[in-house]
Write a protein that holds these residues in place. Structure first.
Motif, PDB file in Angstrom:
ATOM      1  N   CYS A 102      67.518  63.942  11.793  1.00 22.25           N
ATOM      2  CA  CYS A 102      66.282  64.492  11.024  1.00 22.25           C
ATOM      3  C   CYS A 102      65.756  62.959  10.571  1.00 22.25           C
ATOM      4  N   GLY A 118      71.037  64.477   6.002  1.00 21.17           N
ATOM      5  CA  GLY A 118      70.407  63.131   6.367  1.00 21.17           C
ATOM      6  C   GLY A 118      70.638  62.246   5.236  1.00 21.17           C
ATOM      7  N   CYS A 157      68.665  67.032   1.769  1.00 26.45           N
ATOM      8  CA  CYS A 157      69.260  67.063   3.078  1.00 26.45           C
ATOM      9  C   CYS A 157      70.439  66.643   2.877  1.00 26.45           C
ATOM     10  N   CYS A 191      65.169  62.548   7.180  1.00 26.22           N
ATOM     11  CA  CYS A 191      65.167  62.369   5.592  1.00 26.22           C
ATOM     12  C   CYS A 191      65.889  61.352   4.783  1.00 26.22           C
ATOM     13  N   LYS A 232      71.099  76.154   7.460  1.00 28.55           N
ATOM     14  CA  LYS A 232      70.814  75.057   8.404  1.00 28.55           C
ATOM     15  C   LYS A 232      71.893  74.698   9.444  1.00 28.55           C
TER      16      LYS A 232
HETATM   17 ZN   LIG Z   1      67.430  65.921   6.934  1.00 28.89          ZN
END
Ligand SMILES: [Zn+2]
Ligand SMILES: Nc1nc2c(ncn2[C@@H]2O[C@H](COP(=O)(O)OP(=O)(O)OP(=O)(O)O)[C@@H](O)[C@H]2O)c(=O)[nH]1
Length: 297
Positions: free
Chosen positions: A167, A159, A156, A169, A203
């Motif tokens: 998020c 993140g 990610c 992550c 994303k």
């Molecule tokens: Zn993430």
């Protein structure tokens, strides 16, 4: 957008859409274009349609494809490559099975000095996945006591690297390494499966749809992707090569437990891996619990 459901829809292209910008707008709901009415989809989509979409997904492009037939003689003249539909569909499993460690080095981490990185590559090159080994998880697995800690962490960028608050992550990545260091051993697979397998560009598109009101699952679907496009063959192959055939998995995601077990790794337990909401990711975590069945209670 109606094309996302059912999983695949094919129709004859109306002349109003024979234009690259119009097609882009049709494929990408973030562009926000209005469309002419679309014709009824074929009742039986062409046999090649699933492979064509799979090819677009492998390239992490939006899964929308314009198909045209090409005479065999024109392939060479036009510089086109011919790929069999069955080969496209078989590619993910074949690439995972061929993953092999190609480089390894000690990389002491903050709070986990005894850490090594092992880089894996598939036979054809493909994307690279990393394993972060803390201590000797293979020896723990062989010793026959409690199985070693393991985490399947999908990369990610936002993140893990930037500290995005959208998020959880980053906390999960650093938290997993800290837990493994505390126990003295563990393996974290850092998998090149950004955005649950849709890639960073998609994303970001999904984030922009979420800013318009969709949740994380519906945003993926609106783009034509599944809710979660990852496969567990990659992780299972890496664990096998690392001599870690049984694990206690750090996760809240029941699919990871079942998916890894289905690929032949003995999942001997789950270790909860939840972090408190940060005021921005509250809705994201709530959706994970409600729609993905994450164990966050
Ligand atoms: Zn993430
Ligand atoms: N498509 C999409 N991917 C996201 C979104 N938010 C985070 N991700 C990706 O989700 C992946 C994180 O998944 P994991 O850390 O494996 O977590 P999980 O499947 O939720 O399960 P846990 O093991 O419980 O953490 C990363 O690749 C993120 O980039 C989002 O809104 N949309």
């Amino acid at each position: 957008m109606p094309l996302a459901s059912p999983e695949l829809a094919a129709f004859r292209l109306p002349s109003a859409l024979l234009d690259p910008m119009a097609l882009r707008g049709l494929a990408d709901p973030t562009v926000g274009l209005e469309f002419p009415d679309l014709p009824q989809p074929f009742r039986d989509p062409p046999l090649l349609a699933p492979a064509a979409l799979a090819l677009a997904k492998l390239a992490r492009l939006l899964p929308a494809v314009v198909a045209a037939s090409a005479a065999p003689a024109s392939l060479e003249a036009e510089g086109l490559l011919e790929v069999g539909a069955a080969d496209v569909l078989a590619y993910p499993a074949g690439a995972a099975a061929s993953l092999w460690p190609v480089a390894e080095a000690a990389v002491p981490l903050d709070g986990a000095a005894d850490a090594r990185l092992v880089a894996f590559r598939a036979a054809d090159g493909g994307v690279e996945h990393l394993a972060i080994l803390i201590g000797r998880p293979d020896e723990v697995a062989r010793a026959g006591g409690k199985a070693p800690l393991a985490r399947l962490h999908s990369e990610c960028f936002t993140g893990d690297l930037l500290g995005s608050l959208r998020c959880d992550c980053g906390s999960q990545l650093r938290g997993a390494i800290a837990r493994m260091a505390e126990e003295g051993a563990g393996v974290l697979l850092y998998l090149a499966q950004e955005g649950r397998g849709i890639g960073l560009v998609n994303k970001l598109r999904a984030y922009s749809l979420q800013d318009g009101g969709l949740d994380t699952l519906d945003a993926n679907r609106a783009l034509g992707w599944g809710a979660d496009e990852r496969n567990f063959l990659v992780a299972a192959a890496m664990l096998e090569r690392l001599g870690v055939d049984r694990v206690r998995l750090l996760t809240n995601n029941p699919d990871k437990l079942a998916g890894l077990a289905a690929c032949g790794i003995r999942v001997e337990g789950r270790e909860a891996h939840a972090f408190a909401p940060n005021g921005v990711n509250d809705g994201y975590l709530e959706t994970k619990a409600r729609r993905f069945g994450h164990l966050l209670g």
